[in-house]
Structure formats: structure tokens, C-alpha cells
Write an enzyme that holds these catalytic residues in place. Structure first.
Site, PDB file in Angstrom:
ATOM      1  N   ASP A  74       0.838  -1.191   0.000  1.00 53.66           N
ATOM      2  CA  ASP A  74       0.000   0.000   0.000  1.00 53.66           C
ATOM      3  C   ASP A  74       0.876   1.246   0.000  1.00 53.66           C
ATOM      4  OD1 ASP A  74      -2.254   1.803   0.658  1.00 53.66           O
ATOM      5  OD2 ASP A  74      -1.253   1.899   2.596  1.00 53.66           O
ATOM      6  N   TYR A  79       2.589   9.703   1.461  1.00 52.68           N
ATOM      7  CA  TYR A  79       3.546   8.935   2.264  1.00 52.68           C
ATOM      8  C   TYR A  79       4.978   9.312   1.890  1.00 52.68           C
ATOM      9  CZ  TYR A  79      -0.283   5.630   3.373  1.00 52.68           C
ATOM     10  OH  TYR A  79      -1.439   5.036   3.791  1.00 52.68           O
TER      11      TYR A  79
END
Length: 107
Positions: A74, A79
Site C-alpha cells: 500500500d 507517504y
């Protein structure tokens, strides 16, 4: 590639994926801290602040994730640079077709 962890079907007619998958959120943080926190059962990502590890260390970490049988990863543009690092790992390993890659979009 034979998974060493359990798999499950994604949705009614979807592909088999590893359960659990690997979340790349921590790629922007020191992996040695992540390992320490995982080993002590801490599930709070807020404790993972600091300078990130080198690209070589992060690529090696992804090798370990893959070698241990996790191939559902994921990621998200939020991020840190995890998407770029995963792209580098795919280019280096040649294993793009082996990894399921869901992604999130900021809302």
C-alpha cells in the site's frame, strides 16, 4: 514466487493478495525505528519521526518485505517519497508484475 504468509481473495472476483499487506507509509522514516516499534507491538506511526534511511537501506528493506512473502503493498503520494522508492525498487528488481499495488489519494 510462493507466499510465506496467508492470502485472501480481494473482493468477490478479485485476485489473491497477501494478508496482511505491507504499508509503505514508513518509507519516509527511519526503518530501524519501525522495526523497534513493530517488535514491541506499537502501532502508532506518529512515533516514527526523523530523517529517513538511505535509498540503499530502503531498497534492501523492500527486498526483505518481498522475500518474506508480502506482495500486496500500500502506498500514497502523501507517504513522503514512498511511491518514488517503490518505483526504484521495481526498476532494480524487475518484479513489478509480482506485486499488487493499491494506492490512496489525499482527500
Amino acid at each position: 514466487m510462493a507466499p510465506t504468509i496467508p492470502t485472501r481473495q480481494l473482493g468477490k472476483d478479485g485476485p489473491q493478495v497477501t494478508a496482511p499487506g505491507w504499508g509503505a507509509m514508513q518509507m519516509g522514516y527511519p526503518l530501524r525505528l519501525l522495526v523497534d516499534k513493530v517488535l514491541t507491538q506499537c502501532r502508532t506511526p506518529a512515533v516514527l519521526y526523523g530523517a529517513s534511511d538511505s535509498d540503499a537501506e530502503r531498497l534492501d528493506f523492500m527486498d526483505q518485505v518481498y522475500d518474506r512473502g508480502s506482495w500486496m503493498w500500500d502506498t500514497s503520494e502523501s507517504y513522503s517519497d514512498s511511491e518514488d522508492m517503490i518505483g526504484k525498487w521495481f526498476a532494480r528488481s524487475g518484479k513489478r508484475d509480482d506485486v499488487r499495488l493499491p494506492t490512496l489519494t489525499p482527500g
